[in-house]
Design an enzyme around this catalytic site. Structure first.
Site, short mmCIF file in Angstrom:
data_model
loop_
_atom_site.label_atom_id
_atom_site.label_comp_id
_atom_site.label_asym_id
_atom_site.label_seq_id
_atom_site.Cartn_x
_atom_site.Cartn_y
_atom_site.Cartn_z
N ASP A 34 0.85 -1.20 0.00
CA ASP A 34 0.00 0.00 0.00
C ASP A 34 0.88 1.24 0.00
O ASP A 34 2.04 1.20 0.43
CB ASP A 34 -0.89 0.03 1.26
CG ASP A 34 -1.88 -1.13 1.27
OD1 ASP A 34 -2.17 -1.67 0.19
OD2 ASP A 34 -2.34 -1.48 2.37
N1 URA Z 1 -1.27 -5.93 3.87
C1 URA Z 1 -1.75 -4.67 3.89
O1 URA Z 1 -2.78 -4.40 4.48
N2 URA Z 1 -1.06 -3.72 3.23
C2 URA Z 1 0.11 -3.95 2.59
O2 URA Z 1 0.71 -3.02 2.03
C3 URA Z 1 0.60 -5.26 2.58
C4 URA Z 1 -0.11 -6.26 3.23
#
Ligand code: URA
Length: 234
Positions: free
Chosen positions: A106
């Site tokens: 993310d």
């Molecule tokens: N899980 C999440 O919620 N975000 C990420 O970036 C990676 C795994």
């Protein structure tokens, strides 16, 4: 051993099309085999070849495999919408040769992100069939209780998933920090799992993929090549 024209070698490494590489060489900007080489058709064995372009040293790589310590505020998509893309953190020749992030983090997640231009490698790393373990350091909003750890290990029900999803491992590091190991890569998986367990993610950092750990010495925004021994670990 195969010998290849210098201009073709540079092209394969992302320094532009053949015409651009030829001009670069003719202008004396390239060192190969220990000396400036102004002949675009001079032949070199690419394997293990160190060369310089404008004073910067590169080692020939048939395929590119590298790690980045991703900072927050960068998107993993090819066409980022709200923030700058992670590819902007890499030097231009790597982008030119088609290096792509291996899976996604993310925008606000930090830590270990791999890149490659080897499609088979990318597929193996992200395919659910291969169950490559990813370890996340999760800073939670509230203290992570034993019952929450037990729920994460037993499996929590996420919306849109047919059955509960369990963490492969979960260790408490401090009151609000856990190390969570997952073998899938579902959308916002860590955040959704923590939510389903009755907590909330405040900060998320990926610290390992398979046997490959994010090294302490690699600063945020820093990247480096992976060597053969490291590739064998993932
Ligand atoms: N899980 C999440 O919620 N975000 C990420 O970036 C990676 C795994």
């Amino acid at each position: 051993m195969t010998l290849i024209d210098l201009e073709r070698i540079l092209q394969s490494q992302g320094f532009g099309n053949r015409k651009a590489c030829r001009a670069m060489i003719r202008h004396g900007r390239v060192v190969a085999g220990g000396a400036t080489c102004e002949d675009p058709f001079a032949k070199f064995a690419p394997d293990g070849l160190a060369f310089e372009v404008d004073g910067e040293t590169w080692l020939y790589q048939e395929h590119a495999y590298l790690m980045l310590n991703k900072p927050a505020g960068f998107e993993c998509s090819r066409s980022p919408i709200h923030h700058t893309g992670v590819l902007d953190l890499l030097p231009e020749p790597l982008r030119n040769r088609g290096v792509q992030p291996v899976g996604r983090l993310d925008e606000d997640t930090t830590g270990l992100l791999l890149f490659s231009d080897d499609g088979q490698f990318i597929h193996r790393m992200i395919s659910p069939r291969h169950k490559v373990a990813k370890v996340y350091e999760v800073t939670a909003k509230h203290p992570v209780g034993d019952e929450q750890i037990a729920a994460l290990l037993a499996g929590v029900q996420l919306h849109d998933e047919p059955s509960p999803i369990a963490a492969a491992a979960c260790e408490r590091v401090s009151e609000c920090v856990i190390h969570l190991t997952l073998t899938e890569g579902k959308y916002h998986q860590v955040k959704r799992m923590l939510g389903a367990a009755g907590n909330r993610v405040e900060a998320l950092k990926r610290i390992a993929i398979g046997g490959l750990k994010l090294p302490d010495y690699l600063p945020e925004r820093g990247w480096r090549w992976l060597d053969k021994a490291e590739l064998d670990k993932v």
